[in-house]
Design a protein around this motif. Structure first.
Motif, mmCIF file in Angstrom:
data_model
loop_
_atom_site.group_PDB
_atom_site.id
_atom_site.type_symbol
_atom_site.label_atom_id
_atom_site.label_comp_id
_atom_site.label_asym_id
_atom_site.label_seq_id
_atom_site.Cartn_x
_atom_site.Cartn_y
_atom_site.Cartn_z
ATOM 1 N N THR A 26 -9.927 9.747 -2.646
ATOM 2 C CA THR A 26 -9.559 8.583 -3.454
ATOM 3 C C THR A 26 -8.154 8.727 -4.007
ATOM 4 O O THR A 26 -7.405 7.744 -4.079
ATOM 5 N N ALA A 27 -7.787 9.944 -4.401
ATOM 6 C CA ALA A 27 -6.443 10.172 -4.946
ATOM 7 C C ALA A 27 -5.376 9.851 -3.903
ATOM 8 O O ALA A 27 -4.336 9.249 -4.217
ATOM 9 N N ILE A 28 -5.614 10.240 -2.661
ATOM 10 C CA ILE A 28 -4.642 9.943 -1.599
ATOM 11 C C ILE A 28 -4.517 8.435 -1.402
ATOM 12 O O ILE A 28 -3.418 7.898 -1.195
ATOM 13 N N LEU A 29 -5.645 7.728 -1.490
ATOM 14 C CA LEU A 29 -5.608 6.280 -1.288
ATOM 15 C C LEU A 29 -4.901 5.536 -2.417
ATOM 16 O O LEU A 29 -4.577 4.353 -2.259
ATOM 17 N N GLN A 30 -4.664 6.204 -3.537
ATOM 18 C CA GLN A 30 -3.933 5.544 -4.625
ATOM 19 C C GLN A 30 -2.475 5.291 -4.256
ATOM 20 O O GLN A 30 -1.757 4.599 -4.988
ATOM 21 N N ALA A 31 -2.031 5.834 -3.119
ATOM 22 C CA ALA A 31 -0.664 5.579 -2.656
ATOM 23 C C ALA A 31 -0.512 4.192 -2.043
ATOM 24 O O ALA A 31 0.605 3.786 -1.696
ATOM 25 N N LEU A 32 -1.602 3.445 -1.916
ATOM 26 C CA LEU A 32 -1.546 2.154 -1.225
ATOM 27 C C LEU A 32 -0.517 1.172 -1.798
ATOM 28 O O LEU A 32 0.219 0.552 -1.024
ATOM 29 N N PRO A 33 -0.441 0.972 -3.124
ATOM 30 C CA PRO A 33 0.586 0.048 -3.614
ATOM 31 C C PRO A 33 2.001 0.459 -3.185
ATOM 32 O O PRO A 33 2.855 -0.400 -2.963
ATOM 33 N N LEU A 34 2.228 1.758 -3.063
ATOM 34 C CA LEU A 34 3.543 2.248 -2.644
ATOM 35 C C LEU A 34 3.785 1.971 -1.165
ATOM 36 O O LEU A 34 4.856 1.503 -0.772
ATOM 37 N N THR A 35 2.775 2.259 -0.322
ATOM 38 C CA THR A 35 2.958 2.057 1.114
ATOM 39 C C THR A 35 3.047 0.581 1.464
ATOM 40 O O THR A 35 3.818 0.193 2.354
ATOM 41 N N VAL A 36 2.272 -0.262 0.763
ATOM 42 C CA VAL A 36 2.335 -1.695 1.027
ATOM 43 C C VAL A 36 3.702 -2.253 0.648
ATOM 44 O O VAL A 36 4.291 -3.050 1.383
ATOM 45 N N ALA A 37 4.240 -1.829 -0.508
ATOM 46 C CA ALA A 37 5.566 -2.291 -0.934
ATOM 47 C C ALA A 37 6.641 -1.859 0.057
ATOM 48 O O ALA A 37 7.528 -2.643 0.417
ATOM 49 N N LEU A 38 6.566 -0.607 0.534
ATOM 50 C CA LEU A 38 7.561 -0.111 1.489
ATOM 51 C C LEU A 38 7.441 -0.832 2.826
ATOM 52 O O LEU A 38 8.442 -1.251 3.409
ATOM 53 N N ALA A 39 6.217 -0.993 3.324
ATOM 54 C CA ALA A 39 6.019 -1.652 4.616
ATOM 55 C C ALA A 39 6.433 -3.123 4.552
ATOM 56 O O ALA A 39 7.010 -3.655 5.511
ATOM 57 N N ALA A 40 6.149 -3.801 3.432
ATOM 58 C CA ALA A 40 6.547 -5.200 3.289
ATOM 59 C C ALA A 40 8.065 -5.336 3.314
ATOM 60 O O ALA A 40 8.607 -6.306 3.863
ATOM 61 N N ALA A 41 8.779 -4.365 2.735
ATOM 62 C CA ALA A 41 10.234 -4.389 2.764
ATOM 63 C C ALA A 41 10.756 -4.140 4.180
ATOM 64 O O ALA A 41 11.720 -4.770 4.627
ATOM 65 N N LEU A 42 10.115 -3.217 4.904
ATOM 66 C CA LEU A 42 10.581 -2.872 6.248
ATOM 67 C C LEU A 42 10.294 -3.963 7.274
ATOM 68 O O LEU A 42 11.145 -4.281 8.112
ATOM 69 N N PHE A 43 9.101 -4.556 7.201
ATOM 70 C CA PHE A 43 8.670 -5.483 8.252
ATOM 71 C C PHE A 43 8.812 -6.950 7.869
ATOM 72 O O PHE A 43 9.024 -7.798 8.735
ATOM 73 N N PHE A 44 8.706 -7.265 6.581
ATOM 74 C CA PHE A 44 8.793 -8.655 6.149
ATOM 75 C C PHE A 44 10.070 -8.933 5.367
ATOM 76 O O PHE A 44 10.259 -10.031 4.879
ATOM 77 N N ARG A 45 10.895 -7.907 5.229
ATOM 78 C CA ARG A 45 12.164 -8.029 4.508
ATOM 79 C C ARG A 45 11.981 -8.515 3.073
ATOM 80 O O ARG A 45 12.823 -9.238 2.534
ATOM 81 N N GLU A 46 10.860 -8.123 2.463
ATOM 82 C CA GLU A 46 10.678 -8.432 1.044
ATOM 83 C C GLU A 46 11.603 -7.532 0.230
ATOM 84 O O GLU A 46 11.819 -6.366 0.580
ATOM 85 N N PRO A 47 12.194 -8.054 -0.845
ATOM 86 C CA PRO A 47 13.153 -7.264 -1.616
ATOM 87 C C PRO A 47 12.533 -6.006 -2.204
ATOM 88 O O PRO A 47 11.401 -6.029 -2.695
ATOM 89 N N LEU A 48 13.295 -4.926 -2.160
ATOM 90 C CA LEU A 48 12.834 -3.650 -2.711
ATOM 91 C C LEU A 48 14.037 -2.959 -3.344
ATOM 92 O O LEU A 48 14.896 -2.414 -2.649
ATOM 93 N N GLY A 49 14.113 -3.015 -4.679
ATOM 94 C CA GLY A 49 15.245 -2.437 -5.393
ATOM 95 C C GLY A 49 15.215 -0.916 -5.397
ATOM 96 O O GLY A 49 14.220 -0.287 -5.025
ATOM 97 N N TRP A 50 16.311 -0.334 -5.884
ATOM 98 C CA TRP A 50 16.430 1.122 -5.840
ATOM 99 C C TRP A 50 15.416 1.798 -6.772
ATOM 100 O O TRP A 50 14.948 2.904 -6.493
ATOM 101 N N ARG A 51 15.049 1.139 -7.866
ATOM 102 C CA ARG A 51 14.085 1.746 -8.786
ATOM 103 C C ARG A 51 12.730 1.924 -8.103
ATOM 104 O O ARG A 51 12.113 2.989 -8.190
ATOM 105 N N ARG A 52 12.282 0.861 -7.450
ATOM 106 C CA ARG A 52 10.990 0.978 -6.765
ATOM 107 C C ARG A 52 11.076 1.914 -5.569
ATOM 108 O O ARG A 52 10.097 2.607 -5.243
#
Length: 295
Positions: free
Chosen positions: A100-126
């Motif tokens: 379960t602890a490993i799966l808590q990374a999901l918000p991070l991986t979804v944000a990164l993948a959305a930036a890479l594949f959908f070009r959603e904005p991702l600032g330097w802080r995130r």
């Protein structure tokens, strides 16, 4: 937004996370008694039946969908098959809190993948938060260290497949009923589990196993209904952080039911992942509010 709606949404999110975690406990309790694919198939049969009954009562089963949405549902279902296999394999061989602890990374991986594949904005802080969060994941997995389990990699693979599933769901048309998607996905997983179980072999199902499978199916349905209801009340930026209560349930149930407690480094890594996930959600909420004020 009414504060009562936010509190109701937070309660629904916590209920959803609790239900999904109790489902995980039931499935893990079957390890060593029922082969993995047999457990997936039997749970799937009951889950499909329950979703169908609820969906029909809600009038939300609609199969006349555009070809584009059918393609996305097919891709989502394939991702769900991968996620189910890798997650349950890891769960059968690792403490539930670690998985379960490993799966808590999901918000991070979804944000990164959305930036890479959908070009959603991702600032330097995130971006920094994502990097630090992945460092926390490495503390949980600890590749090459004593106590490392190959099944940690299965949990990471599950994260990848769930990320693909969630990104695909974002592309579905707004008019596609969520419960229809859930039913189709459950049916695909059930069929896949049934086919795979013919190669793995079957074990006798006693009263205990049948009870656990029935409970797992019931908890999945409750978790799903609560997670759908969450999207209809409250402000998602307020509600989303409560998904991390799933880790608290996993820690408590893992200790009470299985006698497992994570190592200090695992707990430290989990704390880092959760903190970075919360920061990412906070930044998304801030940026959304800024965009709304600018309109």
């Amino acid at each position: 937004m009414d504060a009562r709606d936010n509190l109701k949404g937070a309660g629904l999110m916590m209920a959803s996370m609790a239900a999904f975690t109790f489902n995980d406990v039931c499935m893990k309790a079957l390890s060593g008694q029922i082969p993995l694919f047999q457990a997936i198939f039997l749970r799937g049969l009951l889950t499909c039946l329950l979703i169908w009954v609820v969906g029909r009562r809600m009038g939300a089963i609609r199969l006349a969908l555009p070809r584009r949405d059918w393609g996305l549902i097919g891709l989502r279902s394939a991702a769900e098959i991968g996620a189910t296999f890798f997650f349950l394999t890891a769960l059968f061989h690792m403490p539930i809190a670690n998985v379960t602890a490993i799966l808590q990374a999901l918000p991070l991986t979804v944000a990164l993948a959305a930036a890479l594949f959908f070009r959603e904005p991702l600032g330097w802080r995130r971006l920094v938060a994502i990097g630090v969060g992945f460092g926390g994941v490495m503390l949980i997995v600890r590749p090459g260290a004593e106590g490392f389990s190959i099944y940690s990699l299965y949990a990471l693979a599950a994260v990848g497949f769930v990320t693909l599933r969630d990104l695909t769901a974002r592309r579905l048309s707004p008019g596609v009923p969520s419960i229809t998607v859930a039913l189709i996905t459950a049916m695909v997983i059930t069929v896949a589990g049934g086919l795979a179980s013919t190669m793995q072999g079957w074990a006798p199902v006693d009263g205990r196993a049948l009870g656990l499978i029935s409970l797992a199916a019931g908890f999945i349905l409750v978790g799903y209904l609560a997670s759908v209801a969450v999207m209809r009340v409250g402000e998602i930026g307020f509600i989303a952080p409560f998904r991390y209560t799933g880790l608290i349930w996993a820690l408590l149930l893992g200790f009470v039911v299985f006698g497992d407690w994570p190592a200090p480094l695992t707990l430290m890594g989990a704390a880092i992942v959760v903190a970075m996930g919360l920061f990412t959600l906070y930044r998304e909420r801030q940026l959304r509010r800024k965009a709304q004020r600018a309109e």
